[in-house]
Motif scaffolding. Sequence first.
Motif, PDB file in Angstrom:
ATOM      1  N   PHE A 549       0.827  -1.200   0.000  1.00  9.41           N
ATOM      2  CA  PHE A 549       0.000   0.000   0.000  1.00  9.41           C
ATOM      3  C   PHE A 549       0.861   1.249   0.000  1.00  9.41           C
ATOM      4  O   PHE A 549       1.819   1.363   0.764  1.00  9.41           O
ATOM      5  CB  PHE A 549      -0.930  -0.001   1.210  1.00  9.41           C
ATOM      6  N   GLN A 559      -3.087   3.758  -2.112  1.00 10.48           N
ATOM      7  CA  GLN A 559      -3.069   2.999  -3.362  1.00 10.48           C
ATOM      8  C   GLN A 559      -2.575   1.595  -3.084  1.00 10.48           C
ATOM      9  O   GLN A 559      -1.639   1.398  -2.333  1.00 10.48           O
ATOM     10  CB  GLN A 559      -2.133   3.661  -4.385  1.00 10.48           C
ATOM     11  N   MET A 560      -3.222   0.670  -3.726  1.00 12.83           N
ATOM     12  CA  MET A 560      -2.868  -0.725  -3.493  1.00 12.83           C
ATOM     13  C   MET A 560      -2.073  -1.228  -4.684  1.00 12.83           C
ATOM     14  O   MET A 560      -2.419  -0.970  -5.825  1.00 12.83           O
ATOM     15  CB  MET A 560      -4.164  -1.508  -3.369  1.00 12.83           C
ATOM     16  N   MET A 561      -1.005  -1.912  -4.372  1.00 12.32           N
ATOM     17  CA  MET A 561      -0.205  -2.463  -5.457  1.00 12.32           C
ATOM     18  C   MET A 561      -0.077  -3.955  -5.241  1.00 12.32           C
ATOM     19  O   MET A 561       0.424  -4.408  -4.227  1.00 12.32           O
ATOM     20  CB  MET A 561       1.154  -1.807  -5.462  1.00 12.32           C
ATOM     21  N   VAL A 562      -0.542  -4.675  -6.203  1.00 13.66           N
ATOM     22  CA  VAL A 562      -0.576  -6.126  -6.069  1.00 13.66           C
ATOM     23  C   VAL A 562       0.687  -6.705  -6.688  1.00 13.66           C
ATOM     24  O   VAL A 562       1.013  -6.392  -7.837  1.00 13.66           O
ATOM     25  CB  VAL A 562      -1.804  -6.689  -6.793  1.00 13.66           C
ATOM     26  N   VAL A 563       1.372  -7.518  -5.939  1.00 14.97           N
ATOM     27  CA  VAL A 563       2.497  -8.229  -6.522  1.00 14.97           C
ATOM     28  C   VAL A 563       2.114  -9.695  -6.568  1.00 14.97           C
ATOM     29  O   VAL A 563       1.957 -10.349  -5.535  1.00 14.97           O
ATOM     30  CB  VAL A 563       3.778  -8.032  -5.692  1.00 14.97           C
ATOM     31  N   SER A 564       1.903 -10.178  -7.743  1.00  7.71           N
ATOM     32  CA  SER A 564       1.465 -11.561  -7.843  1.00  7.71           C
ATOM     33  C   SER A 564       2.610 -12.481  -8.237  1.00  7.71           C
ATOM     34  O   SER A 564       2.441 -13.680  -8.285  1.00  7.71           O
ATOM     35  CB  SER A 564       0.306 -11.675  -8.816  1.00  7.71           C
ATOM     36  N   VAL A 571       9.706  -5.522  -4.226  1.00  5.02           N
ATOM     37  CA  VAL A 571       8.987  -4.401  -3.616  1.00  5.02           C
ATOM     38  C   VAL A 571       8.555  -3.453  -4.716  1.00  5.02           C
ATOM     39  O   VAL A 571       9.382  -2.934  -5.452  1.00  5.02           O
ATOM     40  CB  VAL A 571       9.899  -3.654  -2.641  1.00  5.02           C
ATOM     41  N   PRO A 572       7.277  -3.236  -4.837  1.00  2.00           N
ATOM     42  CA  PRO A 572       6.813  -2.464  -5.992  1.00  2.00           C
ATOM     43  C   PRO A 572       6.972  -0.971  -5.834  1.00  2.00           C
ATOM     44  O   PRO A 572       6.862  -0.245  -6.795  1.00  2.00           O
ATOM     45  CB  PRO A 572       5.350  -2.846  -6.095  1.00  2.00           C
ATOM     46  N   LEU A 573       7.187  -0.512  -4.635  1.00  2.00           N
ATOM     47  CA  LEU A 573       7.306   0.932  -4.503  1.00  2.00           C
ATOM     48  C   LEU A 573       8.234   1.253  -3.347  1.00  2.00           C
ATOM     49  O   LEU A 573       8.451   0.444  -2.461  1.00  2.00           O
ATOM     50  CB  LEU A 573       5.946   1.584  -4.275  1.00  2.00           C
TER      51      LEU A 573
END
Lengths: 1084, 767
Positions: A549, A559-564, A571-573
């Motif tokens: 998040f 904001q939600m960031m999904v890592v699938s 780490v997306p952010l």
Amino acid sequence: MLSLLPEVSAAENASELVSFSSCIPTVKLYCRPLIRTFIWNEKTVNMSQPGYVATPPYSQSQPGMGGFSTGLGPPTSSPHYGHYGGPNSLYSAPQSGMLKSTVPFGSSAPVGSPPPGIHLYNQTNLQNGPGTPGHQQHRFQGPSPGSSVPPSYPPYSHQSQPPYANTASPSSTAQLANQLGTMQINSYGPGASPSSRMPSGPPASFQGPPLPPTQPQMAIPPGAQIPPTPANNLNGICTPPSLPPLAMQDGIPGSGPPNANLQQLPGQPPGPGYHPQHVNYGPQMAGSQLSYPGAFPGGPGQLAGPQQKKLDPDSIPSPIQVIENDKASRGGQTYATNIRGQVPPLVTTDCVVQDQGNASPRYIRCTTYCFPASSDMAKQARIPLAAIVTPFAIVPPNETPLYVVNHGETGPIRCNRCKAYMCPFMQFIEGGRKYQCGFCSCVNDVPPFFFQHLDHVGRRVDHYERPELSLGSYEFVATLDYCRNNKPPNPPAYIFMIDVSYSNIKSGLVKLICDELKTLLDKLPREEQEEASPIRVGFVTYNKVLHFFNVKSNLAQPQMMVVSDVGEVFVPLLDGFLVNFQESRSVISNLLDQIPEMFADTNESETVFAPVILAGMEALKAAECAGKLFIFHSSLPTAEAPGKLKNRDDKKLVNTDKEKTLFQPQVNFYETLARDCVANGCCVNLFLFPNQYVDIASMGLVTMYTGGTLYKYNNFQVHSDSPQFLSDLRKDIEKRTGFDAIMRVRTSTGFRATDFFGGIYMNNTTDVEMAAIDCNKAVTVEFKHDDKLNEDTGALIQCAVLYTTISGQRRLRIHNIGLNCSSQLADVYKSCETDALINFFAKSAFKAILTQPLKTVREILMNQTAHMLACYRKNCASPSAVSQLILPDAMKVLPVYMNCLLKSCVLVGRPEIPTDERAYHRQLIMSMDVANTQLFFYPQLLPIHNMDVKSDAFPTSVRCSEERLSEGGVFFLANGLNMFLWLGVSAPPEVIQGIFNVPSFAHISTEATQLPELDNPYSKKLRSIMKYSQSQKPYSMKLIIVKQREQPEMLFRQFLVEDKSIYGGASYVDFLCCVHREICQLLN
Amino acid sequence: MATYLEFIQQNEERDGVRFSWNVWPSSRLEATRMVVPLACLLTPLKERPDLPPVQYEPVLCSRPTCKAVLNPLCQVDYRAKLWACNFCFQRNQFPPAYAGISEVNQPAELMPQFSTIDYIVQRGPQTPLIFLYVVDTCLEEEDLQALKESLQMSLSLLPPDALVGLITFGRMVQVHELSCEGISKSYVFRGTKDLTAKQIQDMLGLTKPAVPVQQGRPLQPQEQPVISSRFLQPIHKIDMNLTDLLGELQRDPWPVTQGKRPLRSTGVALSIAVGLLEGTFPNTGARIMLFTGGPPTQGPGMVVGDELKTPIRSWHDIEKDNARFMKKATKHYETLANRTAANGHCIDIYACALDQTGLLEMKCCTNLTGGHMVMGDSFNTSLFKQTFQRVFSKDFNGEFRMAFGASLDVKTSRELKIGGAIGPCISLNAKGPYVSENELGIGGTCQWKICSLDPNTTLAIYFEVVNQHNAPIPQGGRGAVQFITQYQHSSMQKRIRVTTIARNWADAQNQLQHIEAAFDQEAAAVLMARLGVYRAETEEGPDVLRWLDRQLIRLCQKFGQYNKDDPNSFRLSDSFSLYPQFMFHLRRSPFLQVFNNSPDESSYYRHHFARQDLTQSLIMIQPILYSYSFYGPPEPVLLDSSSILADRILLMDSFFQIVIYLGETIAQWRKAGYQDMPEYENFKHLLQAPLDDAQEILQTRFPMPRYINTEHGSSQARFLLSKVNPSQTHNNLYAWGQESGSPILTDDVSLQVFMDHLKKLAVSSAA
């Protein structure tokens, strides 16, 4: 020209000032201790000197000696004479009341008594026990005091017990005599001794060697009584009828005070103002040893009777007795650490510790405070040499927190050779220009800024102004050299990672966590002087995939960031993931509101686990900070991802050689992960909410290696379990923690640290790495001899922990402790600490079960116990019948504790015990400190029904045995993990009414996990007891209300550790027999 | 008689077709001797406001290998209700609906004026258009802001039921879920990991849950859109959401250290975009619109490392084989492009950066799928903004000028075979009787897929005459070609456009003059240029030039009139007269010359050259130069340095640039401010005239050209100077000795020199 002059001079002044302030460390150091000194002066008003080390003799010895210097302090009383529990022992009142109650017996009573006691015992022995010649003590006694055998004494020695009982003397000996009387042991001298001394006035006591015999022994009458049953069933196959009559002689069980005195041996530099006359008496204490005075005048025939009787539990050493004695003698006093090798008060004893050159026992406890001088000796005794270090232990507010020392840009001063840090063990020579390292004897130059002249005794004149010269524990400011990548660290971060799979949503757990976090995050730890916590927070939810998040403060919505890509998680952010709670408060609370809704209709039941940790670690790595992950997880991670686990719980493995696999991780991935986590300063706290097997051995591994804490809530129900969970969570979040830590234990020559146990990771043999270490985590360090130890210099230990504070400062925390060395085994035995021994045994056994079959581990423990005791018997005890069980005083309760350890569910393989539970306990113990292992293995059992509701004092514990319960009683039991309120069927209605607000026993609901808050003394007091036993404990306990003769009682009974357990653990008595048999075999 | 010029123009307007030869040589041998192949430029969707589409299915020839569409060239037996296919001569029954036809009641497709006809057919479910924005966030704040605004603006231009999706990328790739209320949700992918379509779909949760088949009941076809709806939503539903989302887009938050390029995962972003559409809407009209502000610097498809000290590859590096990442990147994008094309989607690239952005590697994405390629300096320029807006321009019917998923089927009479096609298409590998073995361009098939096309999209299609010399075609015989283009119209209808054309055959041996007269030199120049550019993609530049030269010389030898070895006697007929000049300018054009162009620019220019129609292509080859002066009305002048005079204003249109150039005197006047004086209003008008004309061009062209307003002596004048024929240079300035024109400082040969050489070589008997 004229006008210039003043300016010039002014400039000169300025330059002086500059040069003065330029050596910042000096200036700083100079100031801070002064301030502290002042404080200390306030506290210890009667100190004669301003320097905090120079404690005046009286004030110091008074607390330290348990009131032997009677002239100055309130006398302590007889309670420190052992009384082995039982109804009579109730007398030994709670601490606060103690002083008054003992007054009638004469304040000096305890003081003077020991020496005569010793003498007396000798006498008695001579009289009664043909096998106990008087000369046995010569070794220990040295110059025998011989002084004051009160003339009134002899009569007592032959007196029978009833009078003593009537005197209401709490002395155990009296009771013991009572018991033994039935065994037709009539000549029981020691019991008389305390009372004999009562009349003797204070002066007498002062004169007398203040030391009671330290090593009471227990004797089991001659071997004939040893049953012919096959030996050594550890699980207690010993049948009660075959018990040998256990005889006990324990004149003066209170061992604490004597030891305190004992430390002040003549060989050592006497503490300031130490009473010279004590010196003489010291040594003899050590040797004072009392074998049970035969008690066999009646001969075998007389013994026949008792032989068939069940051994009276009151006659065997009672942990409660030991604890209470120590409390009585040392509780509430000031314990100064100025003497090398002195044995500190027990963990159960409250006292104020004053650091005077050695680390407080809160930080370091040792299995023995006197190391054997040679490795041969060590091998002979087989006493483990270990220290239990709790580097971040909480000190109570009335003790001084650690000073911070800044040695400036060059970093802390260290020995050039062994790299030990500047400490009180460094010896300054050559007028202060050089110093000799106490650890490796290397002579180093004193850096110019650190130079100081020496006084007439060769001590630096700034000795008391510098914590690193005069204190056992202090901190250094670390320079960039001590930082990762030579960059100052960032403040750590906490990442909350919530399992949002179906079960957690359905159980309401997710909502509970989210709601709690909204308020909880305000309580993140901060430095005292700071407004807000520098700790940043981040949020992740996950099921089969991870949701990160972005809660950056300038966003209107999180904001939600999904890592699938869980196979290779990342780490997306960066920006916006870890944020300051205060700044992002609205976004975070928005997020926490939404999380439960967002997943409200989820039907995802599979979860991943290892990728979650990995993601957290990567996030911290990316943010270049250390931190803690708080993972809230509920199920076995079966989704396809690294670290996927399958249910491998196999009851058939129990009690086989493969049992150990149940404690090993299922897949290697977790070990690698743990290593990476530690390398990146990522500590993993795991909150588990399992409904079935979750393979804690695998899932908890990372938590354990990274210094995290594992919490487990079986079959979590929001309504009943949330208080416990929330309290755990709160505590954990608020906990003081050091991050990204590395510990190094340095020792003086002759021995070294060889093994480490705890929530740690070792990349090599010396560096103890910890992603984080909090106040409850202890590291147990085992030492081995390299060489002979020097008895003069002793054994010195320096434990240095490099860590990052919550505000992102790099610090070095140093704990120093000096131990004695002796070539006399008796010295070693005398300085042992059973609680620490058990801590060590538990950890080493729990580590060993990973590689060895449980049976072997149990046997090793048993053997070692027997060996230690046998060695004592052989080398230190007076010759006596081989069938006598003789226990050294300091290890008096070792058998009972050892039995508890052996019966712990980890070491008892029974299919009924869930594998997870065993793995869980194993993991918890591994990082526990001494106080917690003590409580865990020997729970506290308090009678509630007859407590004095008017006083603040706590009721005295009773021994953990069913016999101590009564139908009319209400008992409270706590072991640090579980908490029970046991209600006898005929418990007093007024107590029930008071506690539960219901009219009768039948109305009590056992569903409740909390007591109603009622405004009556019973309720208040019980709740305050519960609150107190909850405080300072790493885990919150859920209260279970147990009614006598109802099903849940089975659970409760497992904690009555002196009894035979339903899983086959031996009762205390049985175990004692086993140990005795073992010893006999060894001796033969 | 109408001239061939008129004929050609008429044909082009009606059918969108221009042949290089309008009378066809009747034998293979003769045809090869014509040098310029028999080929045509086809604009499949040429706008025909006068052509109403018919609302029924075309009638097909029943021969399975033919399936040509009934057309005006077919023989019809009205009584028997039969028609004969003019390609395979199969006789076919009219379908029952045609029962009422007669000579006076003909269906449209039989009328000669309907040689091109549009059918609207009702086949399959109508699927909405899909626009998937793939947005680079590694931009400067200002650029990103401008881009965000453009994107938000574009939402209002989309049809309300169009599906839109958003993928943003930087160091990571984010696929934004548009359906969720409240919290904005996106799926994030690592920018360095190449994922298969299957993996992407798994990770996005697009894999269909295994629906248990219930006792033979067919699966509900409705399910698909439901699954994908999280990422692709009808614009009318999430208009506000998406606008907000775009508004909140932040620059890539990962820190970029000094001396580094931002990490940009264009390759993975595109791969995910492709995978997303592949899994959800295969064979549906969809545009992936990639907006990028720099080169891909990580992961598959990376073009350059993130170290700023290593510059992005230049032509020099490529020649030296020094471009480390080029081959791998190209391969990555080619794979993607092929997958996209196979799914009938298209990729647009809008690349705005001062440096190169890797268009060289990515060009296939647009070239194979018919997407747009736009190159600009910044998203904050009108060039980008206008161009982007024009993507969504509408035609006279108010419908988008875009069509999707087209397939072009070409049928020929027996004497012809299909060599190949050059344009924004891929082969469908349909082997048929009409397919030649000799490939020109993308060959080996008679069907091509054009994933996206607009009314200007023009393909070059090359034919081969296969009629043997010894089998003459009877007098008056006509060869026929039918183009069948099936496509998804922007109104979501499926349409089929059928164009059938026929040309006369002529025997080249005795009727060469007919053939010669019917030569369309403009079309021929463009067709040859396309071949040249197509070759240049794979061959070394000089080889292509040599090949072009040789072709030109051979053509001159064939059709010139001269005496051997006498250059001065060389003459070309009118229909060929301009051709050498086109070739001269082509040789100098950026399509073949890489000097002074970055690989990206070359790719960009070539991209547009391969898809524009004839007029635009000619402008690209030989820019148009207009002159404005007090001496008369504006007039086109020679693209020659001699046209650059002090008292003129020049307007040059080179397709990519519009240059307004003020002559020296004019510039001085303007500087003196005469235009502001009422008495010199005529000067003001003179200044205004080219501006107005330029605006007119700017308004219509896609992509919007670079607009340069310059004057004598200014640095920007180089755009003009580099294009004009350097008839006067520092070398021959004095030889000419006239006051006209301005010299160009170049060593390039002038047209004059070129022609002299050409003549010499053409007449040379040695050649």
